[in-house]
Structure formats: C-alpha cells, structure tokens
Design a protein around this motif. Structure first.
Motif, PDB file in Angstrom:
ATOM      1  N   ALA A 197      43.211  38.892  30.324  1.00  0.00           N
ATOM      2  CA  ALA A 197      42.518  37.963  29.558  1.00  0.00           C
ATOM      3  C   ALA A 197      43.193  36.535  29.531  1.00  0.00           C
ATOM      4  O   ALA A 197      44.470  36.656  29.907  1.00  0.00           O
ATOM      5  N   ALA A 198      42.655  35.439  29.135  1.00  0.00           N
ATOM      6  CA  ALA A 198      43.346  34.156  29.084  1.00  0.00           C
ATOM      7  C   ALA A 198      44.236  34.440  28.096  1.00  0.00           C
ATOM      8  O   ALA A 198      44.199  35.027  27.068  1.00  0.00           O
ATOM      9  N   ASN A 254      48.395  31.084  32.331  1.00  0.00           N
ATOM     10  CA  ASN A 254      47.231  31.625  32.350  1.00  0.00           C
ATOM     11  C   ASN A 254      46.018  30.936  31.694  1.00  0.00           C
ATOM     12  O   ASN A 254      46.013  31.519  30.206  1.00  0.00           O
ATOM     13  N   CYS A 274      42.547  31.117  31.823  1.00  0.00           N
ATOM     14  CA  CYS A 274      41.340  31.937  31.900  1.00  0.00           C
ATOM     15  C   CYS A 274      41.414  33.365  32.102  1.00  0.00           C
ATOM     16  O   CYS A 274      42.474  33.940  32.652  1.00  0.00           O
ATOM     17  N   GLU A 275      40.408  33.776  31.959  1.00  0.00           N
ATOM     18  CA  GLU A 275      40.297  35.385  32.340  1.00  0.00           C
ATOM     19  C   GLU A 275      40.177  35.423  34.008  1.00  0.00           C
ATOM     20  O   GLU A 275      39.525  34.790  34.476  1.00  0.00           O
ATOM     21  N   TYR A 276      40.849  36.610  34.427  1.00  0.00           N
ATOM     22  CA  TYR A 276      40.996  36.822  35.860  1.00  0.00           C
ATOM     23  C   TYR A 276      40.871  38.481  35.999  1.00  0.00           C
ATOM     24  O   TYR A 276      41.398  39.035  35.127  1.00  0.00           O
ATOM     25  N   VAL A 314      41.249  43.621  34.336  1.00  0.00           N
ATOM     26  CA  VAL A 314      40.950  42.471  33.830  1.00  0.00           C
ATOM     27  C   VAL A 314      42.106  41.884  32.936  1.00  0.00           C
ATOM     28  O   VAL A 314      42.698  42.459  32.202  1.00  0.00           O
ATOM     29  N   THR A 355      47.167  35.892  28.317  1.00  0.00           N
ATOM     30  CA  THR A 355      48.194  37.018  28.818  1.00  0.00           C
ATOM     31  C   THR A 355      49.257  36.546  29.437  1.00  0.00           C
ATOM     32  O   THR A 355      49.239  35.881  30.695  1.00  0.00           O
ATOM     33  N   THR A 391      38.320  35.052  40.073  1.00  0.00           N
ATOM     34  CA  THR A 391      37.257  34.667  39.245  1.00  0.00           C
ATOM     35  C   THR A 391      35.886  34.728  40.424  1.00  0.00           C
ATOM     36  O   THR A 391      35.873  35.160  41.391  1.00  0.00           O
TER      37      THR A 391
END
Length: 111
Positions: free
Chosen positions: A78-79, A56, A58-60, A76, A81, A100
């Motif tokens: 976080a990157a 993981n 980036c943020e998704y 959400v 996680t 994204t």
C-alpha cells in the motif's frame, strides 16, 4: 546479517539506501504534464528479511524473481508503507520489482 542490494544506478554516499531503476511498459504513451518537479523514485534498504522503503507514494505489486525470471514471491504494498517483511525461506540472489500498470522499478538483492 545485512543483505546487499545492487541496482544498475547510483548509490548515495554515506548510507546504504539504493535507488531502483524505473522502466516504462509503454514507451509510446504520452507522459502526463505534472509541471517541472522530478519523477518520484523508490529507495530500499534490506536488512535480513526486513525491507525498508523510502518515498513510497502509490500502491505497488512487489515481485521477487529468481535467476530464471520466475516470480517466487509477490505481494501488494500500500502507498505509504515503509517496512515489508520478506519470507525467510528466500535465500540467494534475486531481482526485485515494484510494479504498477504503466511502469516498474527494479534492482537486485541478495538474501
């Protein structure tokens, strides 16, 4: 209870991690040049309400969709996680997406 994850891509022999399939929203958009390294993928493992995430970077936005394509859960992530606890109220077959602005990864889970 171990939930099964079924995605339209290959399973890795010897473990239960599943690689999710990537879909681009805008196929006409030029890809940035990042060299020759492979694209990052997302691998998940679902055990009960615990979803483990590998790679993981980036943020998704995590979306869980029912059989009618309706988002029944969204959060959400976080990157970095590596564990998300899913709602215990969900039961059945769902599509799962990591979204994204430009693309999303998807697969199917049974909770």
């Amino acid at each position: 209870m171990l939930a099964m994850v079924i995605a339209p891509c290959s399973m890795y022999p010897g473990n239960n991690w599943i690689e999710l399939l990537k879909v681009n929203f805008d196929t006409d958009k030029e890809k940035p040049e990042f060299g020759k390294s492979p694209e990052t993928s997302i691998e998940i493992l679902v055990e009960g309400v615990d979803m483990y995430i590998n790679n993981n970077v980036c943020e998704y936005e995590l979306q869980i969709l029912d059989e009618d394509g309706v988002v029944v859960y969204s959060t959400v992530i976080a990157a970095g996680t590596s564990l998300v606890v899913l709602p215990s109220t969900l039961s059945g077959d769902y599509e799962i997406r990591f979204v994204t602005d430009d693309y999303y990864y998807y697969g199917f889970i049974m909770l």
